[in-house]
Write an enzyme that holds these catalytic residues in place. Structure first.
Site, PDB file in Angstrom:
ATOM      1  N   LYS A 211      54.679  17.145 -12.266  1.00  0.00           N
ATOM      2  CA  LYS A 211      53.737  17.070 -13.398  1.00  0.00           C
ATOM      3  C   LYS A 211      52.339  17.472 -12.943  1.00  0.00           C
ATOM      4  O   LYS A 211      52.023  17.409 -11.743  1.00  0.00           O
ATOM      5  CB  LYS A 211      53.696  15.663 -14.010  1.00  0.00           C
ATOM      6  CG  LYS A 211      53.176  14.544 -13.082  1.00  0.00           C
ATOM      7  CD  LYS A 211      51.667  14.349 -13.097  1.00  0.00           C
ATOM      8  CE  LYS A 211      51.229  13.306 -12.071  1.00  0.00           C
ATOM      9  NZ  LYS A 211      49.980  13.513 -11.410  1.00  0.00           N
TER      10      LYS A 211
ATOM     11  N   ALA B  11      52.737  14.090  -1.515  1.00  0.00           N
ATOM     12  CA  ALA B  11      51.401  13.459  -1.542  1.00  0.00           C
ATOM     13  C   ALA B  11      50.359  14.467  -2.007  1.00  0.00           C
ATOM     14  O   ALA B  11      49.324  14.672  -1.387  1.00  0.00           O
ATOM     15  CB  ALA B  11      51.036  12.872  -0.181  1.00  0.00           C
TER      16      ALA B  11
ATOM     17  N   ALA C  89      53.360  14.029  -8.517  1.00  0.00           N
ATOM     18  CA  ALA C  89      54.372  13.020  -8.844  1.00  0.00           C
ATOM     19  C   ALA C  89      55.753  13.327  -8.262  1.00  0.00           C
ATOM     20  O   ALA C  89      56.776  13.008  -8.874  1.00  0.00           O
ATOM     21  CB  ALA C  89      54.465  12.807 -10.365  1.00  0.00           C
ATOM     22  N   GLY C  90      55.768  13.929  -7.081  1.00  0.00           N
ATOM     23  CA  GLY C  90      57.041  14.307  -6.458  1.00  0.00           C
ATOM     24  C   GLY C  90      57.989  13.128  -6.267  1.00  0.00           C
ATOM     25  O   GLY C  90      59.169  13.199  -6.612  1.00  0.00           O
ATOM     26  N   GLY C  91      57.485  12.045  -5.728  1.00  0.00           N
ATOM     27  CA  GLY C  91      58.322  10.860  -5.520  1.00  0.00           C
ATOM     28  C   GLY C  91      58.756  10.251  -6.839  1.00  0.00           C
ATOM     29  O   GLY C  91      59.920   9.884  -7.024  1.00  0.00           O
ATOM     30  N   SER C  92      57.818  10.154  -7.768  1.00  0.00           N
ATOM     31  CA  SER C  92      58.115   9.527  -9.068  1.00  0.00           C
ATOM     32  C   SER C  92      59.214  10.279  -9.819  1.00  0.00           C
ATOM     33  O   SER C  92      60.090   9.670 -10.435  1.00  0.00           O
ATOM     34  CB  SER C  92      56.856   9.499  -9.947  1.00  0.00           C
ATOM     35  OG  SER C  92      55.827   8.804  -9.298  1.00  0.00           O
TER      36      SER C  92
ATOM     37  N   ASP D 157      53.877   6.617 -12.518  1.00  0.00           N
ATOM     38  CA  ASP D 157      54.277   7.907 -13.084  1.00  0.00           C
ATOM     39  C   ASP D 157      55.777   8.013 -13.374  1.00  0.00           C
ATOM     40  O   ASP D 157      56.226   8.987 -13.965  1.00  0.00           O
ATOM     41  CB  ASP D 157      53.907   9.040 -12.118  1.00  0.00           C
ATOM     42  CG  ASP D 157      52.395   9.217 -12.003  1.00  0.00           C
ATOM     43  OD1 ASP D 157      51.682   8.746 -12.898  1.00  0.00           O
ATOM     44  OD2 ASP D 157      51.950   9.824 -11.015  1.00  0.00           O
TER      45      ASP D 157
HETATM   46  P1  ATP Z   1      51.438  10.870  -7.725  1.00  0.00           P
HETATM   47  O1  ATP Z   1      51.022  12.189  -8.323  1.00  0.00           O
HETATM   48  O2  ATP Z   1      52.471  10.124  -8.534  1.00  0.00           O
HETATM   49  O3  ATP Z   1      50.300  10.030  -7.251  1.00  0.00           O
HETATM   50  P2  ATP Z   1      51.973  12.268  -5.313  1.00  0.00           P
HETATM   51  O4  ATP Z   1      52.529  13.570  -5.773  1.00  0.00           O
HETATM   52  O5  ATP Z   1      50.521  12.260  -4.972  1.00  0.00           O
HETATM   53  O6  ATP Z   1      52.273  11.194  -6.416  1.00  0.00           O
HETATM   54  P3  ATP Z   1      54.287  11.802  -3.672  1.00  0.00           P
HETATM   55  O7  ATP Z   1      54.727  13.198  -3.398  1.00  0.00           O
HETATM   56  O8  ATP Z   1      55.077  11.022  -4.653  1.00  0.00           O
HETATM   57  O9  ATP Z   1      52.746  11.755  -4.063  1.00  0.00           O
HETATM   58  O10 ATP Z   1      54.230  11.061  -2.256  1.00  0.00           O
HETATM   59  C1  ATP Z   1      53.448   9.908  -2.037  1.00  0.00           C
HETATM   60  C2  ATP Z   1      53.983   9.172  -0.808  1.00  0.00           C
HETATM   61  O11 ATP Z   1      55.257   8.609  -1.107  1.00  0.00           O
HETATM   62  C3  ATP Z   1      54.168  10.053   0.411  1.00  0.00           C
HETATM   63  O12 ATP Z   1      53.426   9.504   1.450  1.00  0.00           O
HETATM   64  C4  ATP Z   1      55.661  10.013   0.730  1.00  0.00           C
HETATM   65  O13 ATP Z   1      55.925   9.878   2.097  1.00  0.00           O
HETATM   66  C5  ATP Z   1      56.172   8.808  -0.026  1.00  0.00           C
HETATM   67  N1  ATP Z   1      57.517   9.019  -0.644  1.00  0.00           N
HETATM   68  C6  ATP Z   1      58.454   8.096  -0.823  1.00  0.00           C
HETATM   69  N2  ATP Z   1      59.530   8.594  -1.451  1.00  0.00           N
HETATM   70  C7  ATP Z   1      59.276   9.898  -1.682  1.00  0.00           C
HETATM   71  C8  ATP Z   1      60.017  10.944  -2.304  1.00  0.00           C
HETATM   72  N3  ATP Z   1      61.234  10.769  -2.812  1.00  0.00           N
HETATM   73  N4  ATP Z   1      59.426  12.146  -2.395  1.00  0.00           N
HETATM   74  C9  ATP Z   1      58.163  12.337  -1.918  1.00  0.00           C
HETATM   75  N5  ATP Z   1      57.439  11.378  -1.305  1.00  0.00           N
HETATM   76  C10 ATP Z   1      57.979  10.169  -1.183  1.00  0.00           C
END
Ligand code: ATP
Length: 290
Positions: A11, A96, A100-103, A136
């Site tokens: 997203k 990170a 929202a990769g993890g979400s 998210d």
């Molecule tokens: P948001 O936009 O929701 O704040 P983000 O895109 O900034 O998220 P993510 O990619 O979700 O961040 O990663 C945040 C942290 O979560 C990372 O430090 C990562 O190691 C950890 N993490 C745990 N599970 C996952 C996963 N399935 N995919 C990616 N990161 C993950």
């Protein structure tokens, strides 16, 4: 059916406003979230017992710290299903990065498990579980275009702002969401989004007005520490973007373009300088692929 593969989309935020800091440390926000066609591939396979994870990149945790693992645990906790699962994640979405990769992986696991086990959980129950996993995750269950209020978990579905050309540029550093919120000065947020105006423009599918009025108050923290974010935004505008902002708490920057050709030109330029650059389109709610 013993296995299922889902493409879980990233997203971007068309706007982020922070209204106040709450006593429990959370923030009251108002943001317009938009799913884009950049996907991780999540495959879920039934096993006799336990939850295990494999992931295509080494820097994502594979055990119980992975949010996809937590999603599976939450699913097995609430429904009486016995059994186990293996989750394989092929990462395309930068980690990170404010995308929202993890979400989206967690939302995919909830949906996938529910499908594999004959849909024991209804929509409301899935939303309740999602909100507990992360702000998210509930958005990622349905995707498309949504307004998030409260601490990010009060969602209103908006008309799809689909099929718009977007170029994403992820600079070569990561930003912690917790650090950004900790350093946010609510008296010094810079330009705030005019959310009502954006909502009208989204529902009119008025790409120029949306792109020209996007604001993200979290840039007040990240741009100070990482001026490269501002340089990328300016360069995207020079390369013809109608508007450019940071997504989420960063550091990914995106530009919105009025044609596939102009987005492709910007993509070619940035691709020479950065490793993680993507030309994608915004997607609607029906386009969550399984
Ligand atoms: P948001 O936009 O929701 O704040 P983000 O895109 O900034 O998220 P993510 O990619 O979700 O961040 O990663 C945040 C942290 O979560 C990372 O430090 C990562 O190691 C950890 N993490 C745990 N599970 C996952 C996963 N399935 N995919 C990616 N990161 C993950």
């Amino acid at each position: 059916m013993d296995a299922i593969t889902l493409l879980t989309p990233a997203k971007i935020n068309l706007s982020i406003d922070v209204l106040k800091r709450l006593d429990n440390g959370y923030h009251q926000v108002e943001m317009i979230m938009q799913a884009v066609g950049l996907y991780d591939t999540v495959t879920i396979e039934k096993r006799d017992k336990g939850i295990s994870i494999s992931c295509s990149v080494p820097y994502v945790p594979c055990g119980s710290r992975n949010i996809a693992w937590k999603a599976a645990q939450a699913f097995f906790d609430v429904c009486s299903e016995k059994g186990g699962i293996h989750i394989d994640i092929k990462k395309n979405i930068p980690v990170a990065a404010g995308l929202a990769g993890g979400s989206t992986n967690a939302a995919g696991v909830l949906k996938g498990l529910n499908l594999l086990y004959g849909s024991p959980l209804g929509k409301e129950e899935l939303h309740r579980l999602s909100s507990k996993l992360g702000a998210d995750v509930a958005f990622c269950l349905d995707g498309g275009t949504q307004l998030a209020r409260g601490i990010g978990d009060e969602l209103t579905v908006l008309p799809d702002f689909a099929d718009v050309n977007v170029v994403l540029v992820k600079p070569p550093f990561s930003v912690s969401t917790a650090w950004v919120y900790k350093n946010l000065n609510l008296n010094d947020l810079g330009n705030r989004p005019r959310t009502e105006l954006l909502l009208k423009a989204v529902s009119d599918h008025d790409v120029h007005t949306v792109a020209g009025n996007m604001e993200n108050v979290l840039e007040s923290v990240t741009v100070r520490k990482y001026p490269e974010i501002k340089r990328i935004m300016d360069l995207l505008l020079e390369y013809g973007a109608l508007g450019s902002r940071m997504s989420g708490s960063g550091p990914t920057v995106f530009g919105i373009f009025d044609s596939s050709d102009s987005a492709a030109r910007a993509f070619e330029h940035f691709k020479k300088r950065y490793e993680q650059v993507f030309h994608v389109k915004t997607i609607g709610r029906g386009e969550y692929k399984a």
